[in-house]
Design a protein around this motif. Structure first.
Motif, PDB file in Angstrom:
ATOM      1  N   VAL A  63       0.830  -1.207   0.000  1.00 43.17           N
ATOM      2  CA  VAL A  63       0.000   0.000   0.000  1.00 43.17           C
ATOM      3  C   VAL A  63       0.863   1.255   0.000  1.00 43.17           C
ATOM      4  O   VAL A  63       0.596   2.217  -0.727  1.00 43.17           O
ATOM      5  N   ASN A  64       1.900   1.241   0.807  1.00 41.87           N
ATOM      6  CA  ASN A  64       2.704   2.445   1.028  1.00 41.87           C
ATOM      7  C   ASN A  64       3.292   3.004  -0.262  1.00 41.87           C
ATOM      8  O   ASN A  64       3.171   4.207  -0.549  1.00 41.87           O
ATOM      9  N   VAL A  65       3.920   2.155  -1.047  1.00 38.03           N
ATOM     10  CA  VAL A  65       4.562   2.614  -2.279  1.00 38.03           C
ATOM     11  C   VAL A  65       3.515   3.107  -3.278  1.00 38.03           C
ATOM     12  O   VAL A  65       3.695   4.147  -3.926  1.00 38.03           O
ATOM     13  N   ARG A 107      -6.986   3.350  -9.371  1.00 33.71           N
ATOM     14  CA  ARG A 107      -7.123   1.894  -9.459  1.00 33.71           C
ATOM     15  C   ARG A 107      -5.889   1.202  -8.897  1.00 33.71           C
ATOM     16  O   ARG A 107      -5.996   0.153  -8.252  1.00 33.71           O
ATOM     17  N   LEU A 108      -4.715   1.783  -9.101  1.00 32.80           N
ATOM     18  CA  LEU A 108      -3.487   1.205  -8.561  1.00 32.80           C
ATOM     19  C   LEU A 108      -3.568   1.080  -7.042  1.00 32.80           C
ATOM     20  O   LEU A 108      -3.251   0.026  -6.472  1.00 32.80           O
ATOM     21  N   VAL A 109      -4.008   2.136  -6.367  1.00 34.59           N
ATOM     22  CA  VAL A 109      -4.069   2.105  -4.903  1.00 34.59           C
ATOM     23  C   VAL A 109      -5.193   1.183  -4.426  1.00 34.59           C
ATOM     24  O   VAL A 109      -5.023   0.440  -3.454  1.00 34.59           O
ATOM     25  N   ILE A 110      -6.334   1.218  -5.095  1.00 31.77           N
ATOM     26  CA  ILE A 110      -7.429   0.308  -4.729  1.00 31.77           C
ATOM     27  C   ILE A 110      -6.959  -1.141  -4.820  1.00 31.77           C
ATOM     28  O   ILE A 110      -7.197  -1.955  -3.916  1.00 31.77           O
ATOM     29  N   ASP A 111      -6.265  -1.462  -5.911  1.00 34.82           N
ATOM     30  CA  ASP A 111      -5.770  -2.830  -6.087  1.00 34.82           C
ATOM     31  C   ASP A 111      -4.688  -3.168  -5.068  1.00 34.82           C
ATOM     32  O   ASP A 111      -4.606  -4.308  -4.583  1.00 34.82           O
ATOM     33  N   ALA A 112      -3.842  -2.190  -4.730  1.00 39.46           N
ATOM     34  CA  ALA A 112      -2.784  -2.421  -3.741  1.00 39.46           C
ATOM     35  C   ALA A 112      -3.385  -2.722  -2.372  1.00 39.46           C
ATOM     36  O   ALA A 112      -2.938  -3.641  -1.669  1.00 39.46           O
TER      37      ALA A 112
END
Length: 286
Positions: A63-65, A107-112
């Motif tokens: 999540v952090n990155v 979407r990147l963060v949701i998926d992370a």
């Protein structure tokens, strides 16, 4: 879920919390640990307890990155694979990113977040999900370096029994439409909390003391997520450790602009603070 194998000293942060890995390798390490731990029956043994702690401290990297990447893209900040951008000194809108990239960061963060929660659930499908996630990463992001530093307050605030106590308090007044944590300290606790609450999860960057943020870093993406959740019901704004109450007070005040219906929560509330969150996992007597 991972809590069935987590046996640790929750007073002092473990040595495993101190590590530095490229993003792609951190995800691969989570893959190996999930595959190993998913086969273990509770209560496990000393070796599996150590591996569970390792997974517990590694999964937040997922999540952090991604969250840092979103902030840089949304605010037009430079991206650097090994240096953490200081938001107090970095010039805003110094970089221009294509519209296609800006559209994909949410979407990147949701998926992370989904992938990290899957790791904590010890899902059998985590490996395949990790493959899909890695294939969709923006070019070069897998080489961005994540650094974790042992912090006893973050560690204490992530103890599953305390997180579960906070969740029980929250659910007694109803399930929130969104759990929103103060990043980056609340990521570990937040991943567990969202599982106990069975609700969506999001994070807003606000590190008042560790990163000396002057205020919450709220992007257009954050506003969209928060507004949509507020339209569905109450959101829960939480932190893992409320020592002075300043972080939660400022964060809640700022977020009420977009979500008038919100509650506050802290896994640990120190008795010395005058701030009283709506929900507390444990009151800490300093």
């Amino acid at each position: 879920m991972i809590d069935r194998l987590l046996y640790a000293d929750w007073d002092e942060a473990p040595a495993a919390m101190d590590f530095e890995l490229p993003y792609g390798l951190a995800i691969e390490r989570c893959r190996s640990l999930v595959a190993l731990l998913a086969k273990k029956e509770a209560p496990g043994d000393a070796a599996s307890w150590d591996k569970a702690v390792e997974l517990y401290v590694h999964a937040p990297a997922i999540v952090n990155v991604a969250l840092n990447y979103l902030i840089c893209v949304e605010l037009g900040l430079p991206l650097h694979p090994t240096e953490y951008i200081d938001l107090n000194t970095a010039p805003r809108k110094a970089a221009r990113y294509p519209a296609s990239l800006r559209a994909s960061v949410e979407r990147l963060v949701i998926d992370a977040i989904g992938l990290a929660r899957s790791a904590y659930r010890l899902d059998a499908g985590f490996g395949a999900a990790a493959d899909r996630f890695l294939l969709k990463l923006p070019a070069g992001l897998e080489k961005f370096v994540y650094t974790s530093t042992a912090d006893k307050y973050t560690w204490r605030g992530a103890e599953p029994s305390k997180v579960k106590a906070l969740a029980d308090s929250v659910l007694a007044r109803g399930q929130p439409s969104l759990a929103l944590g103060a990043a980056h300290g609340a990521i570990m606790a937040g991943l567990m909390l969202a599982e106990y609450l069975d609700c969506p999860l999001w994070f807003v960057r606000f590190s008042l003391f560790k990163r000396r943020d002057s205020g919450p870093v709220i992007t257009e993406c954050d506003i969209k997520i928060i507004t949509d959740a507020s339209n569905r019901g109450e959101i829960l704004v939480f932190d893992e450790d409320s020592a002075s109450g300043t972080t939660l007070t400022i964060l809640a005040a700022e977020l009420r602009k977009y979500a008038p219906k919100l509650r506050t929560g802290a896994v640990i509330r120190h008795i010395t603070t005058s701030f009283q969150p709506d929900h507390v996992g444990k009151t800490w007597w300093d």
